[in-house]
Design a protein around this motif. Sequence first.
Motif, PDB file in Angstrom:
ATOM      1  N   ARG A  29     -10.551  -3.280  -6.223  1.00 47.99           N
ATOM      2  CA  ARG A  29      -9.602  -3.478  -7.318  1.00 47.99           C
ATOM      3  C   ARG A  29      -8.437  -4.325  -6.792  1.00 47.99           C
ATOM      4  O   ARG A  29      -8.093  -4.235  -5.614  1.00 47.99           O
ATOM      5  CB  ARG A  29      -9.041  -2.144  -7.807  1.00 47.99           C
ATOM      6  CG  ARG A  29     -10.031  -1.297  -8.524  1.00 47.99           C
ATOM      7  CD  ARG A  29      -9.367  -0.012  -9.055  1.00 47.99           C
ATOM      8  NE  ARG A  29     -10.300   0.781  -9.818  1.00 47.99           N
ATOM      9  CZ  ARG A  29     -11.388   1.370  -9.350  1.00 47.99           C
ATOM     10  NH1 ARG A  29     -11.709   1.234  -8.097  1.00 47.99           N
ATOM     11  NH2 ARG A  29     -12.177   2.080 -10.125  1.00 47.99           N
ATOM     12  N   SER A  31      -5.249  -3.922  -7.011  1.00 42.97           N
ATOM     13  CA  SER A  31      -4.189  -3.108  -6.393  1.00 42.97           C
ATOM     14  C   SER A  31      -4.586  -2.656  -4.987  1.00 42.97           C
ATOM     15  O   SER A  31      -3.752  -2.634  -4.078  1.00 42.97           O
ATOM     16  CB  SER A  31      -3.859  -1.901  -7.272  1.00 42.97           C
ATOM     17  OG  SER A  31      -5.012  -1.102  -7.469  1.00 42.97           O
ATOM     18  N   LEU A  34      -4.307  -5.780  -2.682  1.00 47.59           N
ATOM     19  CA  LEU A  34      -2.924  -6.103  -2.319  1.00 47.59           C
ATOM     20  C   LEU A  34      -2.402  -5.169  -1.237  1.00 47.59           C
ATOM     21  O   LEU A  34      -1.721  -5.597  -0.301  1.00 47.59           O
ATOM     22  CB  LEU A  34      -2.024  -6.046  -3.554  1.00 47.59           C
ATOM     23  CG  LEU A  34      -2.225  -7.181  -4.562  1.00 47.59           C
ATOM     24  CD1 LEU A  34      -1.391  -6.927  -5.821  1.00 47.59           C
ATOM     25  CD2 LEU A  34      -1.884  -8.517  -3.944  1.00 47.59           C
ATOM     26  N   GLY A  35      -2.714  -3.896  -1.363  1.00 47.49           N
ATOM     27  CA  GLY A  35      -2.294  -2.942  -0.344  1.00 47.49           C
ATOM     28  C   GLY A  35      -2.930  -3.227   1.005  1.00 47.49           C
ATOM     29  O   GLY A  35      -2.263  -3.147   2.049  1.00 47.49           O
TER      30      GLY A  35
END
Length: 120
Positions: A29, A31, A34-35
């Motif tokens: 995903r 998100s 990005l993490g």
Amino acid sequence: MADPLSSELLGYDSGARVLLVNADDFGMRPSVDLGILDALDHGIVRSTSAMTVCPGSRSALEALSRRPGTAVGVHLSLVRDRPADDWRPNAGVDRVRFSSTTRDACSCSPDGPSCSAPPG
């Protein structure tokens, strides 16, 4: 002679204590990606494993191509987390082959593979 320890394969002596930090599920995903990218750039994460069946895998792998020093493995994904997840092979469904044991629990359609838990 015993097989070398992971720490020895990385160039440390046999008595060294080494913490290996890998970020799982890259490509799952945006998100999550990005993490993971933030942890690779600013944290203690030094490797990741890519889920190539997820829709975000192409952009995730493109981001990794700009980080050539990052170790990347393949996250084998046989089932999806939720029925709404749009996970499918990157190869055309007509080119995907299952083993005989997997074929009993899975089927392929133009919408992608569909798997259920094996009986038992």
